[in-house]
Design an enzyme around this catalytic site. Sequence first.
Site, PDB file in Angstrom:
ATOM      1  N   GLY A  50      53.832 -44.672  13.986  1.00  0.00           N
ATOM      2  CA  GLY A  50      54.485 -45.907  14.432  1.00  0.00           C
ATOM      3  C   GLY A  50      55.474 -46.406  13.380  1.00  0.00           C
ATOM      4  O   GLY A  50      56.578 -45.890  13.301  1.00  0.00           O
ATOM      5  N   SER A 122      54.274 -38.610  10.649  1.00  0.00           N
ATOM      6  CA  SER A 122      55.302 -39.627  10.822  1.00  0.00           C
ATOM      7  C   SER A 122      54.946 -40.843   9.957  1.00  0.00           C
ATOM      8  O   SER A 122      54.694 -40.678   8.763  1.00  0.00           O
ATOM      9  CB  SER A 122      55.451 -39.972  12.307  1.00  0.00           C
ATOM     10  OG  SER A 122      56.639 -40.672  12.550  1.00  0.00           O
ATOM     11  N   TRP A 123      54.908 -42.063  10.498  1.00  0.00           N
ATOM     12  CA  TRP A 123      54.488 -43.198   9.678  1.00  0.00           C
ATOM     13  C   TRP A 123      53.084 -42.956   9.088  1.00  0.00           C
ATOM     14  O   TRP A 123      52.805 -43.372   7.954  1.00  0.00           O
ATOM     15  CB  TRP A 123      54.486 -44.498  10.487  1.00  0.00           C
ATOM     16  CG  TRP A 123      53.613 -45.542   9.857  1.00  0.00           C
ATOM     17  CD1 TRP A 123      52.383 -45.960  10.276  1.00  0.00           C
ATOM     18  CD2 TRP A 123      53.892 -46.275   8.651  1.00  0.00           C
ATOM     19  NE1 TRP A 123      51.876 -46.899   9.410  1.00  0.00           N
ATOM     20  CE2 TRP A 123      52.777 -47.112   8.404  1.00  0.00           C
ATOM     21  CE3 TRP A 123      54.955 -46.291   7.753  1.00  0.00           C
ATOM     22  CZ2 TRP A 123      52.711 -47.972   7.305  1.00  0.00           C
ATOM     23  CZ3 TRP A 123      54.894 -47.140   6.650  1.00  0.00           C
ATOM     24  CH2 TRP A 123      53.787 -47.963   6.432  1.00  0.00           C
ATOM     25  N   ASP A 280      63.539 -31.323  13.301  1.00  0.00           N
ATOM     26  CA  ASP A 280      63.148 -32.735  13.348  1.00  0.00           C
ATOM     27  C   ASP A 280      64.368 -33.605  13.055  1.00  0.00           C
ATOM     28  O   ASP A 280      64.812 -33.714  11.915  1.00  0.00           O
ATOM     29  CB  ASP A 280      62.036 -32.994  12.333  1.00  0.00           C
ATOM     30  CG  ASP A 280      61.417 -34.382  12.472  1.00  0.00           C
ATOM     31  OD1 ASP A 280      62.093 -35.290  12.993  1.00  0.00           O
ATOM     32  OD2 ASP A 280      60.258 -34.550  12.051  1.00  0.00           O
ATOM     33  N   HIS A 308      60.259 -33.405  15.778  1.00  0.00           N
ATOM     34  CA  HIS A 308      59.338 -34.447  15.326  1.00  0.00           C
ATOM     35  C   HIS A 308      58.055 -34.476  16.145  1.00  0.00           C
ATOM     36  O   HIS A 308      56.983 -34.773  15.626  1.00  0.00           O
ATOM     37  CB  HIS A 308      60.035 -35.803  15.411  1.00  0.00           C
ATOM     38  CG  HIS A 308      59.361 -36.884  14.625  1.00  0.00           C
ATOM     39  ND1 HIS A 308      59.385 -36.924  13.254  1.00  0.00           N
ATOM     40  CD2 HIS A 308      58.639 -37.968  15.025  1.00  0.00           C
ATOM     41  CE1 HIS A 308      58.704 -37.986  12.830  1.00  0.00           C
ATOM     42  NE2 HIS A 308      58.248 -38.634  13.893  1.00  0.00           N
TER      43      HIS A 308
END
Length: 328
Positions: A50, A122-123, A280, A308
């Site tokens: 996120g 990711s986050w 990505d 991604h």
Amino acid sequence: MTSAPRLPDDRYPPIEPYDHGMLDAGDGNLVYWEACGNPAGKPALVVHGGPGSGCTPGARRFFDPARYRVILFDQRNCGRSTPHASDPAADLRFNTTDRLIADMERLRTHLGVDRWLLYGGSWGSTLILAYAERHPERVSEIVIPAVTTSRRSEIDWLYRGAGRFFPEALDRFRAGVPEAAGETTPEVLVAYAARTESPDPEVRARATADWCAWEDTVLSMEAHSGPPPYSGRPGPARQALVRICARYFSHGAWLEEGQLIRDAGRLAGIPGVLIHGRLDMGGPLSTAWELAKAWPDAELTVIEDAGHLGGAATSRAILAALDRFAED
């Protein structure tokens, strides 16, 4: 310990939590958590992306339920945690990277875990690295697909640089905050963050839609089944995600620029597997490459045809890493 069988898609069968609860994180926040698999198995924590996405049942299926005690949690103000960021009355002042790290430590203590494997991308990658560099003695291994460290340079790429490939979509994204016309990326993100806090529901809805449209565009060249990754989320989940994302990225995630790669030496002795798609667009491979060079115990696997969101080859690499670490 005997392994559980896998299904034809290579992942483990769907499982349900054997325990769950709401952790009192202070500041009026309750953080949802759940535990799946073998209560006596190797502890592993899933750290979602996120920021603000919330954990999903699919993440459970990367872990052998016979050998892992899989713990998932919804970070502050998203998923099943309360108060939920889709409620404009929810106070996000206490939703920062430092608070999330403290929540993870509070959860570890609450569940009686000494050391755990950390998994997420990711986050989630940023939060894992920030936690592990502060508490390396609490981390047994790390597995990260889609490496990010949320440097301001990475954020600028995602919300400006990628516009070299999608100039018309970038113009629409920036037109969503005319008050920041001609400004740099930080000012654009600050303007979006302010709109997600507006008392006017139409302003909040428009900002959410514009933000999601841009994020979907960045991922538009990746193979993906189902609804758009961002715009296709349910309304409240979408609103919470954008409100939290805009808050974090307009503040550079409250991290010093380059801090997580600079301090990667603190991860010495922690085995790590970094898995990154060469295609990505949202988080270019260079970050994973830099991290792998700074972290001597990490190995980097580049998936040539993935972006991604990953794909079958990414899933196989994740499963291989988690199965290997289950033996340790």
